[in-house]
Design a protein around this motif. Sequence first.
Motif, PDB file in Angstrom:
ATOM      1  N   SER A 111     -45.978 -17.220 -10.589  1.00  0.00           N
ATOM      2  CA  SER A 111     -46.553 -17.812 -11.801  1.00  0.00           C
ATOM      3  C   SER A 111     -47.175 -19.156 -11.460  1.00  0.00           C
ATOM      4  CB  SER A 111     -45.477 -17.992 -12.879  1.00  0.00           C
ATOM      5  OG  SER A 111     -44.906 -16.739 -13.213  1.00  0.00           O
ATOM      6  N   PRO A 112     -48.341 -19.473 -12.059  1.00  0.00           N
ATOM      7  CA  PRO A 112     -49.004 -20.753 -11.758  1.00  0.00           C
ATOM      8  C   PRO A 112     -48.115 -21.932 -12.126  1.00  0.00           C
ATOM      9  CG  PRO A 112     -50.466 -19.277 -12.972  1.00  0.00           C
ATOM     10  CD  PRO A 112     -49.099 -18.658 -13.020  1.00  0.00           C
ATOM     11  N   GLY A 113     -48.132 -22.945 -11.282  1.00  0.00           N
ATOM     12  CA  GLY A 113     -47.368 -24.156 -11.555  1.00  0.00           C
ATOM     13  C   GLY A 113     -47.680 -25.227 -10.540  1.00  0.00           C
ATOM     14  N   ASP A 114     -48.526 -26.187 -10.932  1.00  0.00           N
ATOM     15  CA  ASP A 114     -48.934 -27.225  -9.984  1.00  0.00           C
ATOM     16  C   ASP A 114     -47.782 -28.113  -9.548  1.00  0.00           C
ATOM     17  OD1 ASP A 114     -51.507 -26.329 -10.054  1.00  0.00           O
ATOM     18  OD2 ASP A 114     -52.147 -27.720 -11.643  1.00  0.00           O
ATOM     19  N   THR A 115     -46.746 -28.199 -10.360  1.00  0.00           N
ATOM     20  CA  THR A 115     -45.629 -29.093 -10.020  1.00  0.00           C
ATOM     21  C   THR A 115     -44.585 -28.407  -9.158  1.00  0.00           C
ATOM     22  OG1 THR A 115     -44.477 -28.485 -12.059  1.00  0.00           O
ATOM     23  CG2 THR A 115     -45.955 -30.400 -12.142  1.00  0.00           C
ATOM     24  N   GLN A 116     -44.728 -27.105  -8.936  1.00  0.00           N
ATOM     25  CA  GLN A 116     -43.763 -26.403  -8.098  1.00  0.00           C
ATOM     26  C   GLN A 116     -44.152 -26.559  -6.635  1.00  0.00           C
ATOM     27  OE1 GLN A 116     -43.401 -22.356  -9.393  1.00  0.00           O
ATOM     28  NE2 GLN A 116     -43.060 -22.907 -11.544  1.00  0.00           N
ATOM     29  N   TRP A 117     -43.193 -27.008  -5.837  1.00  0.00           N
ATOM     30  CA  TRP A 117     -43.484 -27.365  -4.458  1.00  0.00           C
ATOM     31  C   TRP A 117     -44.125 -26.223  -3.676  1.00  0.00           C
ATOM     32  CZ3 TRP A 117     -38.319 -30.153  -2.815  1.00  0.00           C
ATOM     33  CH2 TRP A 117     -38.187 -31.321  -3.567  1.00  0.00           C
ATOM     34  N   TYR A 118     -43.557 -25.019  -3.778  1.00  0.00           N
ATOM     35  CA  TYR A 118     -43.959 -23.937  -2.910  1.00  0.00           C
ATOM     36  C   TYR A 118     -44.957 -22.968  -3.572  1.00  0.00           C
ATOM     37  CZ  TYR A 118     -39.902 -25.654  -0.403  1.00  0.00           C
ATOM     38  OH  TYR A 118     -39.014 -26.442   0.244  1.00  0.00           O
ATOM     39  N   TYR A 119     -45.498 -23.347  -4.709  1.00  0.00           N
ATOM     40  CA  TYR A 119     -46.385 -22.453  -5.437  1.00  0.00           C
ATOM     41  C   TYR A 119     -47.595 -22.070  -4.582  1.00  0.00           C
ATOM     42  CZ  TYR A 119     -50.275 -21.374  -8.544  1.00  0.00           C
ATOM     43  OH  TYR A 119     -51.371 -20.814  -9.121  1.00  0.00           O
ATOM     44  N   ARG A 120     -48.332 -23.043  -4.098  1.00  0.00           N
ATOM     45  CA  ARG A 120     -49.539 -22.763  -3.323  1.00  0.00           C
ATOM     46  C   ARG A 120     -49.215 -22.025  -2.029  1.00  0.00           C
ATOM     47  NH1 ARG A 120     -50.192 -27.676  -5.713  1.00  0.00           N
ATOM     48  NH2 ARG A 120     -52.062 -27.984  -6.977  1.00  0.00           N
ATOM     49  N   ALA A 121     -48.133 -22.410  -1.391  1.00  0.00           N
ATOM     50  CA  ALA A 121     -47.752 -21.755  -0.138  1.00  0.00           C
ATOM     51  C   ALA A 121     -47.433 -20.281  -0.369  1.00  0.00           C
ATOM     52  CB  ALA A 121     -46.552 -22.472   0.483  1.00  0.00           C
ATOM     53  N   ARG A 122     -46.753 -19.991  -1.453  1.00  0.00           N
ATOM     54  CA  ARG A 122     -46.405 -18.597  -1.753  1.00  0.00           C
ATOM     55  C   ARG A 122     -47.649 -17.777  -2.060  1.00  0.00           C
ATOM     56  NH1 ARG A 122     -42.161 -19.063  -6.380  1.00  0.00           N
ATOM     57  NH2 ARG A 122     -42.340 -16.777  -6.333  1.00  0.00           N
ATOM     58  N   LEU A 129     -51.761 -13.672  -0.175  1.00  0.00           N
ATOM     59  CA  LEU A 129     -53.136 -13.365   0.190  1.00  0.00           C
ATOM     60  C   LEU A 129     -53.271 -13.066   1.684  1.00  0.00           C
ATOM     61  CD1 LEU A 129     -55.003 -16.075  -1.925  1.00  0.00           C
ATOM     62  CD2 LEU A 129     -54.902 -13.625  -2.386  1.00  0.00           C
ATOM     63  N   TYR A 130     -52.605 -13.850   2.461  1.00  0.00           N
ATOM     64  CA  TYR A 130     -52.705 -13.700   3.922  1.00  0.00           C
ATOM     65  C   TYR A 130     -52.117 -12.372   4.387  1.00  0.00           C
ATOM     66  CZ  TYR A 130     -51.952 -14.586   8.889  1.00  0.00           C
ATOM     67  OH  TYR A 130     -51.934 -14.496  10.255  1.00  0.00           O
ATOM     68  N   ASN A 131     -51.005 -12.005   3.797  1.00  0.00           N
ATOM     69  CA  ASN A 131     -50.323 -10.786   4.243  1.00  0.00           C
ATOM     70  C   ASN A 131     -50.967  -9.508   3.727  1.00  0.00           C
ATOM     71  OD1 ASN A 131     -48.364 -12.232   5.658  1.00  0.00           O
ATOM     72  ND2 ASN A 131     -47.094 -12.479   3.823  1.00  0.00           N
ATOM     73  N   ASN A 132     -51.831  -9.617   2.701  1.00  0.00           N
ATOM     74  CA  ASN A 132     -52.374  -8.419   2.079  1.00  0.00           C
ATOM     75  C   ASN A 132     -53.892  -8.312   2.144  1.00  0.00           C
ATOM     76  OD1 ASN A 132     -49.877  -7.108   0.565  1.00  0.00           O
ATOM     77  ND2 ASN A 132     -49.736  -9.320   0.258  1.00  0.00           N
TER      78      ASN A 132
END
Length: 486
Positions: A292-303, A308-311
């Motif tokens: 789920s989108p969340g700019d304040t979540q530390w690992y959001y962008r990494a996840r 995307l990278y794996n698929n």
Amino acid sequence: MDSGSVTASTEADIISDLLKKSFSTRQPGKQNIIVMQQRMPNLQSTTGDRRFQVSWYTKKDWLCVSLTKKAMFCWPCLLFCPGTSSSWTKTGFRNMKGFLSDCKKHERAGFHMAAYKTWKTYGSGPRVDSHSQARRDEIQRHNEEVDEATDVSTKEQLCMIVRLDKGSDIIERQHGFVDVSSNRTATTLSTVIKCKLIQHENIMDKLIGQTYDGVIMSGHLNGVQAQIQREYPFAHFVHCAAHRLNLVLCQAASSFAPVKRFFINICAFCTFTNNAPRRKAFLSSHNLEFPSPGDTQWYYRARVINVLYNNYEKLIEIFENIVDNPTGMLTEHFHNMDRFRVLVNPRVFKTWNGEVPSEKLDLLKEMYGDLFDIPMLVSQLCFIYRDKDFHKDSCGELLKYIFQFHLQSSIPEVVKLLKMNGVISVTSASVERSFSCFKRVKSYLRNTMSQGRLSSLCRISIHKDILSEKEDAGTLHEEVCSIITF
């Protein structure tokens, strides 16, 4: 041979014999006997109005006395480096008035520290510390971490974690939760923290660090950290490294137009797929799921990137073409984190060539200079830099080695710096972990419990090790009964 049963004449003979025939020339069997026969009688000697104190033996465990010569000697130096100090290994020390100052000078000498280490490690094998203290009830040199979170009943809870030293170990203790929903200003939060701190005695010079995240907490003028440091001058602030790393990387990424557009696109893609149940179900049928989108979540962008990278193999080339080197920004933001810690990093001892780096020492003087005897610290650091036995893999291993062979009284300033290095926290992750506990304790079915009950249950859950120790010692039942009043 039992040193307690040795007569005064035998005491005199041992020291006199060592002055005539050095310890190194003795047979190994006799050396093993002599090294255990440190003499500690009451010396009936005075200098002016200053008299010999038996309590000096406790403060200076290397001290020994010859009743025949009516003088004091350094036992390890007498054994392992005779002749290096005329007053402590040849003629003996007799000036009672200058005892403390001369002891300090002698303990600063490199040959004394080397002899002390050889004495304590003589016979190699680990020793059992018969004087080890029980659990420390009062806070030693420690660091505090504070953070906030909202529980299921929409109450804003403040959590405080304290890191402290327990012998050679660094431990953490949680100080419960406080409801700060009604007022979350910096003044109110700092008052709550101070109320927690004043529960402990003699803490003014022992609070050496504080770690938070957020503007209210970290403001350098009127933030919580500034208000705490006004009363606790050594409580230097370290912004949570985990939060800072996230902010630095986001800022570095957003400084490059291609990277900025890339993150905007993947965030928009996540919003597009998560807001429509049919789209989400379609992705799930292909074993794809975006967070789920969340700019304040530390690992959001990494996840998101991992998914995307794996698929999507086609995106590999795009990622390889995005070259970003935020090293300069990281170095600038984290320069202060390094501070003086490298002084006791065993992995770099070899690079110092037996000398203390002046720029790192200046940082220590600036922040905690009043807590150290700097000349003594420098001599002790030079000693451990040159002795390969102290070149361990980590600060924790070095501290355990020192306590294993009871070397802490020989290099007390180094031990103090090692403990400070251990308790100063660079993140508030421990507080974040405690929030996971309080969310398990205060669930939707138990959202009306009192604040005191919540804090107590969470502390019991977090610090299971304390209960286990008391159960093993058989004291838990008695202590609980003594607290409960009928």
